[in-house]
Scaffold this motif. Structure first.
Motif, PDB file in Angstrom:
ATOM      1  N   ARG A 177       0.893  -1.282  -0.781  1.00 28.67           N
ATOM      2  CA  ARG A 177      -0.344   0.190  -0.033  1.00 28.67           C
ATOM      3  C   ARG A 177       0.716   1.521   0.341  1.00 28.67           C
ATOM      4  N   GLN A 178       0.505   2.488  -0.755  1.00 26.00           N
ATOM      5  CA  GLN A 178       1.194   3.266  -1.179  1.00 26.00           C
ATOM      6  C   GLN A 178       0.369   4.440  -0.226  1.00 26.00           C
ATOM      7  N   ARG A 179       1.235   5.343   0.690  1.00 27.43           N
ATOM      8  CA  ARG A 179       0.378   6.522   1.664  1.00 27.43           C
ATOM      9  C   ARG A 179       0.368   8.181  -0.074  1.00 27.43           C
ATOM     10  N   ARG A 180      -0.986   8.481  -0.108  1.00 28.28           N
ATOM     11  CA  ARG A 180      -0.543  10.144  -0.640  1.00 28.28           C
ATOM     12  C   ARG A 180      -0.034  10.658  -0.100  1.00 28.28           C
ATOM     13  N   GLY A 181       0.985  11.529  -0.681  1.00 27.24           N
ATOM     14  CA  GLY A 181       1.616  12.652  -0.257  1.00 27.24           C
ATOM     15  C   GLY A 181       2.983  12.452  -0.230  1.00 27.24           C
ATOM     16  N   GLN A 182       3.101  10.996   0.530  1.00 28.13           N
ATOM     17  CA  GLN A 182       4.341  10.365   0.573  1.00 28.13           C
ATOM     18  C   GLN A 182       5.299   9.362  -0.455  1.00 28.13           C
ATOM     19  N   ASP A 183       4.468   8.166  -1.093  1.00 27.83           N
ATOM     20  CA  ASP A 183       4.548   7.682  -2.185  1.00 27.83           C
ATOM     21  C   ASP A 183       4.289   8.497  -3.758  1.00 27.83           C
TER      22      ASP A 183
END
Length: 584
Positions: free
Chosen positions: A545-551
């Protein structure tokens, strides 16, 4: 999304609707005249002329057929100009603009609105979009330009607001991202600022080679005669994407009042004031392009004002009156219109390296889902992550550094499985800490787990794999149709696991999936372009899972993030730092 809705939001924020000077939704016009919805066309065209006291707006530098070609918006082609009335008092104000722009002119400010009469070293200010797709505000301070810039990149559709107090103690520029529920603001004290009473949209009031106007559409403009604090503006901005707001209330109070025994009405003089207007001539308003517009020059007629005066006679008898209310507010959004604020483009952090074997999977939804992509708060003193204030015992899908975690209870001093949820706290026996990337979704549904030992057919007795849940192997999400698939003949509680049977043994668990989604998969790249707008996206790369604003980030199609140029990140901004770098 109209003047009535705007008024309802003002009332919701305990603001007077009588302070609205103008509201334009581009639905009512005649020739080059756009009518102010506060007064309508009746008053504006009274006395057989254009009455500028009601702030009509005048279109120039574009054919009216092109300008009004889109229902409910004005088309600005980089030259089109919209002038508000003759003059307007901007000693104190709040201005809202709901606009879109498709492209910008490299190297020049793209002006959204301007109060500058003539020349950039005089009075007034202007708001523009720069080449980094950020909104800026600039005015002349001691004959030198002073500017501030918002940190956030603008969206395909945007709502911005500008406010200034009467004492020049505060001036600010804000971007209200209704879709993602964020607000970006820059505030400052406008020292040495000189006000102007001109106001134009889509460009400056005068021709110049230093700027150009925006290329796009303006859907709404609202001008308020008082400064509205940012917290209230964040709520009022929602009126431009809402079809209505409903409020219900419950409270309790009780008082005794005298009974009214009779009422009399009497028509009498209540004072003196303006009883009407008479035309004493006309004057011309110069526009940026074309011929001047003739408007009325009216003079007020003073006389006696009269009306019915009510007189109530009360008796000695009293009655008890009770009132009960609790305020509950519900906003009805136009979800189709909200899609205009979303983008089709996704940008992945370039610190990652990919090849053809790396696979992405993304879920996008038909409307914003506030229960997805939620970030908890780390409490160092308790060494736990705390869920958001709106959490009310929902089921939670929790991700730790991109891997889904399986919850359990507490056995004495130990946590079963990966974590336990105690009240609103995620407790992992100090395994999770501040440096971890965590994210969670609130999705209702059953979850389950089982031990995988390499078998081709994996089964969890009594569980339904038919499409309402996602499957994870040791926390890594598996892609349906690629790493596993469901075959009805094996029953609803079984999947064919040939796609991950070579991974060895581990724990398979299934978590509920949010509804109303569109699913995309494919080979990962730094830039992904999808057929539909991305709303509340859940994004995985190779099951992580990728995190918006970071990944990753959802960006405009013309975002500078798509540039091949890369720059080192500095610890402070060179813009909005005038005292440190420029001392202007």
């Amino acid at each position: 999304m109209n003047y009535s809705t705007f008024n309802n939001f003002l009332t919701y924020q305990s603001l007077s609707t009588g302070n609205t000077l103008a509201y334009y939704d581009f639905s009512s016009y005649s020739g080059e005249v756009l009518f102010n919805q506060v007064h309508g066309s009746g008053k504006t065209l009274a006395n057989s002329c254009i009455d500028s006291r009601y702030y009509p707006a005048f279109v120039s530098c574009v054919s009216t057929g092109d300008f009004f070609s889109s229902s409910g918006s004005g088309y600005f082609d980089g030259d089109a100009n919209l002038k508000i009335g003759d003059t307007i008092d901007l000693n104190e104000f709040t201005i809202f603009v709901n606009f879109s722009y498709q492209n910008h002119s490299t190297g020049k400010p793209n002006v959204v609105l301007s109060t500058i009469g003539s020349g950039f070293t005089g009075s007034g200010f202007y708001v523009y979009v720069n080449d980094a797709n950020r909104a800026c505000l600039e005015y002349s301070k001691n004959n030198l330009p002073f500017s501030v810039t918002l940190d956030s990149e603008l969206d395909p559709q945007n709502i911005i607001s500008i406010g200034k107090t009467a004492t020049n103690s505060v001036m600010d520029l804000a971007h209200h991202d209704i879709l993602d529920r964020t607000n970006d603001v820059v505030s400052f004290k406008p020292t040495s600022y000189s006000k102007s009473n001109f106001l134009t949209f889509g460009g400056t009031n005068f021709s110049n080679s230093s700027t150009t106007g925006i290329s796009g559409h303006i859907d709404h403009i609202a001008i308020y005669s008082k400064y509205i604090p940012i917290s209230k503006r964040n709520e009022i901005a929602k009126s431009f994407v809402a079809t209505g707001i409903s409020r219900s209330s419950f409270s309790f109070s009780s008082e005794n009042i005298n009974v009214i025994s009779s009422v009399t009405y009497q028509n009498q003089v209540t004072g003196t004031g303006i009883t009407g207007y008479q035309s004493i001539g006309s004057k011309n308003i110069s526009l940026r392009c074309g011929s001047p517009v003739s408007i009325c020059d009216l003079s007020g007629i003073t006389g006696e004002l009269s009306g019915n005066v009510l007189s109530a006679i009360t008796s000695a008898d009293q009655i008890s009156v009770s009132n009960r209310s609790i305020s509950v507010t519900n906003i009805d959004y136009d979800y189709e219109y909200l899609k205009k604020f979303a983008s089709n483009y996704l940008f992945v952090d370039k610190d990652y390296s990919f090849d053809s074997n790396d696979i992405y999977e993304i879920y996008s939804f038909n409307r914003r889902n506030d229960n997805l992509n939620v970030l908890p708060i780390y409490l160092a003193g308790r060494d736990v992550y705390r869920l958001d204030l709106d959490y009310t015992n929902q089921d939670v899908n929790f991700y730790y550094n991109g891997l889904a975690q399986f919850s359990g209870g507490r056995n004495g001093s130990n946590v079963n499985n990966d974590y336990s949820l105690v009240g609103t706290d995620i407790d992992s026996d100090s395994f999770y800490d501040f440096d971890d990337a965590v994210i969670y979704d609130k999705i209702s549904g059953d979850s389950n787990s089982g031990l995988f030992t390499g078998q081709n057919i994996f089964e969890i007795s009594g569980f339904d794999f038919s499409g309402t849940h996602d499957v994870f192997f040791n926390g890594q999400k598996l892609i349906s149709g690629l790493e596993y698939y469901h075959v009805p003949i094996w029953g609803q509680d079984a999947i064919v696991a040939t796609g991950f049977s070579g991974h060895g043994s581990g724990i398979v668990f299934v978590l509920p999936r949010a509804s109303g989604l569109t699913r995309y998969t494919g080979s990962t790249s730094y830039e992904l372009n999808f057929a539909d707008k991305l709303i509340s996206p859940q994004f995985w790369i190779n099951g992580v899972r990728q995190r918006r604003g970071q990944d990753f980030e959802v960006i405009r199609s013309d975002s500078l993030l798509r540039s091949e140029n890369e720059f080192d990140i500095f610890t402070s901004n060179i813009y909005n730092n005038n005292g440190k770098y420029f001392n202007l």
